[in-house]
Design a protein around this motif. Structure first.
Motif, PDB file in Angstrom:
ATOM      1  N   ALA A  94      39.563 102.954   2.396  1.00 25.78           N
ATOM      2  CA  ALA A  94      40.002 101.981   1.560  1.00 25.78           C
ATOM      3  C   ALA A  94      40.265 100.672   2.381  1.00 25.78           C
ATOM      4  O   ALA A  94      40.789  99.490   1.793  1.00 25.78           O
ATOM      5  CB  ALA A  94      41.224 102.144   0.721  1.00 25.78           C
ATOM      6  N   MET A  95      40.247 100.455   3.590  1.00 27.04           N
ATOM      7  CA  MET A  95      40.627  99.498   4.547  1.00 27.04           C
ATOM      8  C   MET A  95      40.021  98.172   4.043  1.00 27.04           C
ATOM      9  O   MET A  95      38.472  98.126   3.898  1.00 27.04           O
ATOM     10  CB  MET A  95      40.135  99.720   6.006  1.00 27.04           C
ATOM     11  N   TYR A  96      40.413  97.124   4.180  1.00 22.50           N
ATOM     12  CA  TYR A  96      39.875  96.034   3.512  1.00 22.50           C
ATOM     13  C   TYR A  96      39.213  95.283   4.399  1.00 22.50           C
ATOM     14  O   TYR A  96      39.431  95.164   5.521  1.00 22.50           O
ATOM     15  CB  TYR A  96      41.215  95.056   3.217  1.00 22.50           C
ATOM     16  N   GLN A  97      38.012  94.677   3.825  1.00 23.58           N
ATOM     17  CA  GLN A  97      37.377  93.519   4.805  1.00 23.58           C
ATOM     18  C   GLN A  97      36.937  92.348   3.855  1.00 23.58           C
ATOM     19  O   GLN A  97      36.658  92.428   2.686  1.00 23.58           O
ATOM     20  CB  GLN A  97      36.079  94.422   5.344  1.00 23.58           C
ATOM     21  N   ASP A  98      36.564  91.225   4.511  1.00 22.76           N
ATOM     22  CA  ASP A  98      35.976  89.993   3.940  1.00 22.76           C
ATOM     23  C   ASP A  98      35.475  89.341   4.883  1.00 22.76           C
ATOM     24  O   ASP A  98      34.925  89.758   6.156  1.00 22.76           O
ATOM     25  CB  ASP A  98      37.079  89.266   3.287  1.00 22.76           C
ATOM     26  N   GLU A  99      35.256  87.699   4.977  1.00 21.99           N
ATOM     27  CA  GLU A  99      34.512  86.800   5.851  1.00 21.99           C
ATOM     28  C   GLU A  99      35.243  87.047   7.100  1.00 21.99           C
ATOM     29  O   GLU A  99      34.539  86.831   8.092  1.00 21.99           O
ATOM     30  CB  GLU A  99      34.469  85.477   5.262  1.00 21.99           C
ATOM     31  N   ALA A 100      36.431  87.117   7.253  1.00 20.19           N
ATOM     32  CA  ALA A 100      37.200  86.897   8.470  1.00 20.19           C
ATOM     33  C   ALA A 100      37.727  88.475   9.164  1.00 20.19           C
ATOM     34  O   ALA A 100      38.046  88.474  10.286  1.00 20.19           O
ATOM     35  CB  ALA A 100      38.630  86.223   8.230  1.00 20.19           C
ATOM     36  N   GLN A 101      37.356  89.373   8.149  1.00 25.93           N
ATOM     37  CA  GLN A 101      37.888  90.842   8.789  1.00 25.93           C
ATOM     38  C   GLN A 101      36.946  91.757   8.530  1.00 25.93           C
ATOM     39  O   GLN A 101      36.412  91.992   7.331  1.00 25.93           O
ATOM     40  CB  GLN A 101      39.006  91.322   8.101  1.00 25.93           C
ATOM     41  N   ARG A 102      35.933  92.254   9.486  1.00 22.90           N
ATOM     42  CA  ARG A 102      34.697  93.125   9.203  1.00 22.90           C
ATOM     43  C   ARG A 102      35.048  94.288   9.945  1.00 22.90           C
ATOM     44  O   ARG A 102      35.705  94.686  11.076  1.00 22.90           O
ATOM     45  CB  ARG A 102      33.788  92.464  10.109  1.00 22.90           C
ATOM     46  N   ILE A 103      34.671  95.425   9.054  1.00 17.47           N
ATOM     47  CA  ILE A 103      34.793  96.873   9.603  1.00 17.47           C
ATOM     48  C   ILE A 103      33.571  97.236  10.489  1.00 17.47           C
ATOM     49  O   ILE A 103      32.271  96.892  10.138  1.00 17.47           O
ATOM     50  CB  ILE A 103      34.882  97.796   8.563  1.00 17.47           C
ATOM     51  N   LEU A 104      33.909  97.572  11.643  1.00 16.89           N
ATOM     52  CA  LEU A 104      32.841  97.893  12.812  1.00 16.89           C
ATOM     53  C   LEU A 104      32.519  99.260  12.478  1.00 16.89           C
ATOM     54  O   LEU A 104      31.049  99.591  12.639  1.00 16.89           O
ATOM     55  CB  LEU A 104      33.283  97.466  14.013  1.00 16.89           C
ATOM     56  N   ASP A 105      33.464 100.067  12.562  1.00 20.51           N
ATOM     57  CA  ASP A 105      32.946 101.782  12.322  1.00 20.51           C
ATOM     58  C   ASP A 105      34.111 102.360  11.533  1.00 20.51           C
ATOM     59  O   ASP A 105      35.345 102.089  11.895  1.00 20.51           O
ATOM     60  CB  ASP A 105      32.367 102.265  13.498  1.00 20.51           C
ATOM     61  N   ARG A 106      33.932 103.709  11.137  1.00 17.77           N
ATOM     62  CA  ARG A 106      34.971 104.555  10.773  1.00 17.77           C
ATOM     63  C   ARG A 106      34.540 105.815  11.193  1.00 17.77           C
ATOM     64  O   ARG A 106      33.597 106.366  11.287  1.00 17.77           O
ATOM     65  CB  ARG A 106      35.149 104.448   9.220  1.00 17.77           C
ATOM     66  N   SER A 107      35.776 106.697  11.423  1.00 18.19           N
ATOM     67  CA  SER A 107      35.569 107.999  12.013  1.00 18.19           C
ATOM     68  C   SER A 107      36.914 108.678  11.426  1.00 18.19           C
ATOM     69  O   SER A 107      38.020 108.677  12.011  1.00 18.19           O
ATOM     70  CB  SER A 107      35.281 108.110  13.361  1.00 18.19           C
ATOM     71  N   GLY A 108      36.768 109.618  10.553  1.00 16.39           N
ATOM     72  CA  GLY A 108      38.075 110.280  10.138  1.00 16.39           C
ATOM     73  C   GLY A 108      39.113 109.256   9.537  1.00 16.39           C
ATOM     74  O   GLY A 108      38.839 108.321   8.728  1.00 16.39           O
ATOM     75  N   GLY A 109      40.133 109.314  10.057  1.00 17.84           N
ATOM     76  CA  GLY A 109      41.184 108.430   9.794  1.00 17.84           C
ATOM     77  C   GLY A 109      41.218 107.144  10.598  1.00 17.84           C
ATOM     78  O   GLY A 109      42.320 106.289  10.248  1.00 17.84           O
ATOM     79  N   ALA A 110      40.212 106.940  11.450  1.00 22.32           N
ATOM     80  CA  ALA A 110      40.316 105.752  12.211  1.00 22.32           C
ATOM     81  C   ALA A 110      39.322 104.800  11.827  1.00 22.32           C
ATOM     82  O   ALA A 110      38.360 105.063  11.271  1.00 22.32           O
ATOM     83  CB  ALA A 110      39.887 106.202  13.738  1.00 22.32           C
ATOM     84  N   VAL A 111      39.876 103.414  12.034  1.00 25.10           N
ATOM     85  CA  VAL A 111      38.934 102.490  11.305  1.00 25.10           C
ATOM     86  C   VAL A 111      38.932 101.341  12.712  1.00 25.10           C
ATOM     87  O   VAL A 111      40.137 100.919  13.204  1.00 25.10           O
ATOM     88  CB  VAL A 111      39.410 101.651  10.296  1.00 25.10           C
ATOM     89  N   ARG A 112      37.751 100.795  12.963  1.00 27.99           N
ATOM     90  CA  ARG A 112      37.766  99.699  13.919  1.00 27.99           C
ATOM     91  C   ARG A 112      37.310  98.407  13.410  1.00 27.99           C
ATOM     92  O   ARG A 112      36.166  98.497  12.684  1.00 27.99           O
ATOM     93  CB  ARG A 112      36.769  99.956  15.166  1.00 27.99           C
ATOM     94  N   ILE A 113      38.161  97.568  13.653  1.00 27.79           N
ATOM     95  CA  ILE A 113      37.730  96.283  12.918  1.00 27.79           C
ATOM     96  C   ILE A 113      37.870  94.957  13.913  1.00 27.79           C
ATOM     97  O   ILE A 113      38.515  95.113  14.846  1.00 27.79           O
ATOM     98  CB  ILE A 113      39.053  96.062  11.661  1.00 27.79           C
ATOM     99  N   GLU A 114      37.030  93.899  13.385  1.00 25.23           N
ATOM    100  CA  GLU A 114      37.145  92.728  14.067  1.00 25.23           C
ATOM    101  C   GLU A 114      37.556  91.704  13.198  1.00 25.23           C
ATOM    102  O   GLU A 114      37.193  91.464  11.984  1.00 25.23           O
ATOM    103  CB  GLU A 114      35.587  92.391  14.374  1.00 25.23           C
ATOM    104  N   VAL A 115      38.480  90.744  13.913  1.00 25.25           N
ATOM    105  CA  VAL A 115      39.087  89.863  12.979  1.00 25.25           C
ATOM    106  C   VAL A 115      38.910  88.370  13.731  1.00 25.25           C
ATOM    107  O   VAL A 115      38.823  88.316  14.873  1.00 25.25           O
ATOM    108  CB  VAL A 115      40.638  89.862  13.195  1.00 25.25           C
ATOM    109  N   GLU A 116      38.198  87.409  12.897  1.00 22.69           N
ATOM    110  CA  GLU A 116      37.768  86.326  13.438  1.00 22.69           C
ATOM    111  C   GLU A 116      37.707  85.315  12.254  1.00 22.69           C
ATOM    112  O   GLU A 116      36.583  85.046  11.789  1.00 22.69           O
ATOM    113  CB  GLU A 116      36.373  86.193  14.175  1.00 22.69           C
TER     114      GLU A 116
END
Length: 303
Positions: A94-116
């Motif tokens: 359910a992790m949020y994403q939009d123009e400034a915050q992009r989800i790079l990948d998910r694995s189980g309970g882990a999420v890697r995000i890029e914020v720009e």
């Protein structure tokens, strides 16, 4: 003495225990909200004394998320990559994403995000600013953001001046709000935009509500963003609220820590139009349900 338990389900369970005497007078009450524990005990004495900023900061200490290695001058970070570890895969999904915050990948309970955070890709006239489809709530007033109040409208005109480009106008409103609120106080409990304009004090929620109201008064679709921001003052991530305007996508504005664009040491968990009927549920869904349920690792912080 009687003990009463109340559980309130608002996307997260808020539990309270109260002790009352035979006359129904409250003696003591405890409230648990994730890692935050609050207690109130009846005492005799004079008029109550408002808590200091230090006492309030101590109360929120359990909600601070610290990094293994502190980040210096977070306001200068323009791009960041974080790894968030949630307690369940469902929370990660359910992790949020939009123009400034992009989800790079998910694995189980882990999420890697890029914020720009970034400005719109091309200039937009202030008169041409419009909400996204179905986003009428982002331009309407509410009891919290009185965009139709004459004082709010006058303040917006004063801040923008002769500027006709939408993003530049939004940045003027951001700076004006930052300078207008002179007392940065945790002791204010979610005052409305009109109240904040008058008292000139508040924390991030007051900055956000006033900035959203000013943007809407100026014709800019706006909403509040909810999440976390990294601060050297607390040496970690604390829960935070800022504003966004819709200009070819949602663009971040932060009157508590302004920048052009704002810094990337923030993680957005959701957003709210600050509507009267939905604000409490938006807050519970975006913030309260995550309290104490994930950790953060900073993988990159570029300047």
């Amino acid at each position: 003495m009687h003990k009463i338990r109340v559980d309130i389900h608002i996307g997260v369970v808020v539990s309270s225990h109260a002790w009352v005497d035979g006359e129904g007078e409250l003696y003591e009450e405890e409230i648990a909200l994730g890692p935050i524990k609050m207690a109130a005990v009846r005492i005799s004495g004079n008029e109550p004394v408002p808590p200091s900023n230090g006492e309030l900061a101590e109360m929120f200490e359990p909600t601070i998320l610290r990094l293994a290695k502190p980040v210096r001058d977070p306001g200068g970070v323009r791009r960041a990559v974080f790894r968030l570890q949630f307690e369940t895969p469902e929370e990660a999904a359910a992790m949020y994403q939009d123009e400034a915050q992009r989800i790079l990948d998910r694995s189980g309970g882990a999420v890697r995000i890029e914020v720009e955070p970034c400005a719109p890709p091309s200039p937009i006239a202030l008169a041409a600013a419009a909400p996204p489809p179905g986003g009428e709530a982002y331009v309407q007033p509410s009891s919290l953001v009185q965009a139709d109040d004459p004082a709010i409208a006058a303040a917006a005109r004063e801040a923008i001046g002769e500027e006709t480009e939408a993003w530049k106008a939004a940045k003027r409103l951001e700076r004006w709000t930052h300078e207008r609120i002179r007392t940065k106080s945790l002791g204010v409990v979610f005052a409305s935009a009109k109240e904040t304009l008058e008292t000139r004090e508040g924390d991030c929620t007051e900055h956000a509500a006033l900035l959203v109201a000013l943007c809407r008064a100026a014709g800019l679709p706006a909403r509040a963003a909810a999440g976390l921001i990294y601060s050297e003052a607390i040496d970690g991530f604390g829960y935070h609220m800022w504003a966004e305007v819709y200009l070819d996508g949602w663009r971040d504005l932060d009157a508590t820590r302004p920048g052009d664009p704002v810094d990337a040491m923030r993680i957005q968990l959701g957003a709210s139009a600050l509507e009267d009927a939905r604000f409490a549920s938006d807050l519970s869904v975006n913030l309260l349900k995550y309290l104490g349920r994930f950790s953060i690792e900073a993988l990159q912080a570029e300047r």
